[in-house]
Design an enzyme around this catalytic site. Structure first.
Site, PDB file in Angstrom:
ATOM      1  N   GLU A  89     -49.194  10.111   5.114  1.00  0.00           N
ATOM      2  CA  GLU A  89     -48.773   9.106   5.788  1.00  0.00           C
ATOM      3  C   GLU A  89     -47.431   9.110   6.278  1.00  0.00           C
ATOM      4  O   GLU A  89     -46.792   8.397   7.025  1.00  0.00           O
ATOM      5  CB  GLU A  89     -49.089   7.693   5.067  1.00  0.00           C
ATOM      6  N   GLU A 120     -59.971  21.287 -12.865  1.00  0.00           N
ATOM      7  CA  GLU A 120     -58.752  20.564 -13.496  1.00  0.00           C
ATOM      8  C   GLU A 120     -58.621  21.127 -14.836  1.00  0.00           C
ATOM      9  O   GLU A 120     -57.381  21.074 -15.450  1.00  0.00           O
ATOM     10  CB  GLU A 120     -59.164  19.157 -13.724  1.00  0.00           C
TER      11      GLU A 120
END
Length: 307
Positions: A89, A120
């Site tokens: 953004e 992970e």
């Protein structure tokens, strides 16, 4: 080893059973959303306690961005996706150059739409990805992990530390392994989730709110706003061009037609258009003064006595 992991998970705030929702499967839809709303209210209070650390992080991030460094978010699962969202953004909102703010999720772009949870557990993968991103002593790296113990994030942060980067941790548990290795630790402890261990809920909300502050605060310090107006946007669509006209009107008080004319004369550089409108300078002089002021509109106006 499995028993040790189970013991660790039981000790994490984000993995504990929430007494307010033990009978959530018996609740009506209205009761479900009421209890979720009540739990979400705790996020604000948890973040409030971390504001001094968030402010410190913003100052340090902005200092590196001014010198050509980068803000890099790295995480796995929900945490990583939120970092990518925040980073994506920044260009349309603040006209950040490509690569100034980077979000990276464990597993790469595919992990944005598909769960790749096993990666992970690999600290080596975190180190390798940080190395691929070319993390250096000019950068600020934010390791995002709700648990504060995700090996992927710990590996990425460890590599960044070795390279001299500023390291910031974002987790929702206290006294975590992540806290022990970062320069600045932000840990809003939001408590047990509505659904046990579902950290996309309160923890995810807290992470998103903190990331909003880190990126927006840094951009404000870089002069990407004038007051609370988004003056560094890129008017590449008709909607954004209309927004640019409205912002120019709000900043200067000119008419809609005058705003449109100024934007055309300034090649739709909103900052330059504001300076032209307020000072009467032509495009070249306004642009030159803006560049000399490192892109900060208010500094130009104050120097010329228009503030």
């Amino acid at each position: 080893m499995i028993e040790d992991l189970e013991q660790v998970l039981k000790s994490l705030e984000t993995e504990k059973i929430n007494p307010a929702t033990t009978n959530i499967d018996k609740m009506s839809p209205l009761e479900i959303v009421q209890v979720m709303n009540s739990e979400d209210a705790k996020v604000i209070l948890a973040i409030q306690k971390e504001l001094p650390k968030i402010a410190h992080a913003i100052e340090e991030i902005a200092a590196r961005l001014r010198k050509g460094g980068r803000l890099i978010y790295m995480g796995a699962g929900t945490s990583g996706r939120l970092g990518v969202l925040d980073a994506s953004e920044c260009p349309p909102t603040f006209s950040t150059p490509e690569g100034m703010v980077i979000g990276w999720v464990a597993g790469g772009p595919e992990a944005l739409v598909k769960s790749i949870e096993e990666i992970e557990d690999s600290a080596e993968a975190g180190r390798a990805d940080a190395q691929k991103l070319g993390v250096s002593n000019m950068d600020a790296l934010v390791g995002i992990a709700a648990s504060g113990r995700t090996p992927y994030v710990l590996g990425a942060v460890a590599y960044a530390k070795e390279k001299g980067a500023l390291t910031i941790g974002l987790a929702c548990n206290p006294k975590t392994p992540l806290e022990r290795i970062v320069d600045i630790m932000i840990a809003p402890v939001v408590g047990p989730e509505v659904i046990v261990g579902s950290t996309r809920l309160k923890a995810g909300t807290a992470e998103k709110m903190v990331l909003n502050m880190l990126s927006t605060g840094s951009m404000i310090l870089l002069g990407k706003t004038y007051g609370n107006l988004m003056v560094d946007l890129q008017p590449r669509s008709s909607k954004l061009r209309r927004r640019a006209v409205s912002i120019l009107q709000a900043a200067t008080g000119v008419s809609e037609q005058e705003a449109e004319n100024l934007l055309k004369r300034s090649n739709y550089n909103l900052k330059v258009a504001i300076i032209m409108a307020k000072t009467g300078l032509d495009f070249d002089d306004a642009r030159r003064r803006l560049q000399a002021a490192n892109g900060v509109v208010r500094n130009v106006l104050e120097e010329l006595g228009f503030e």
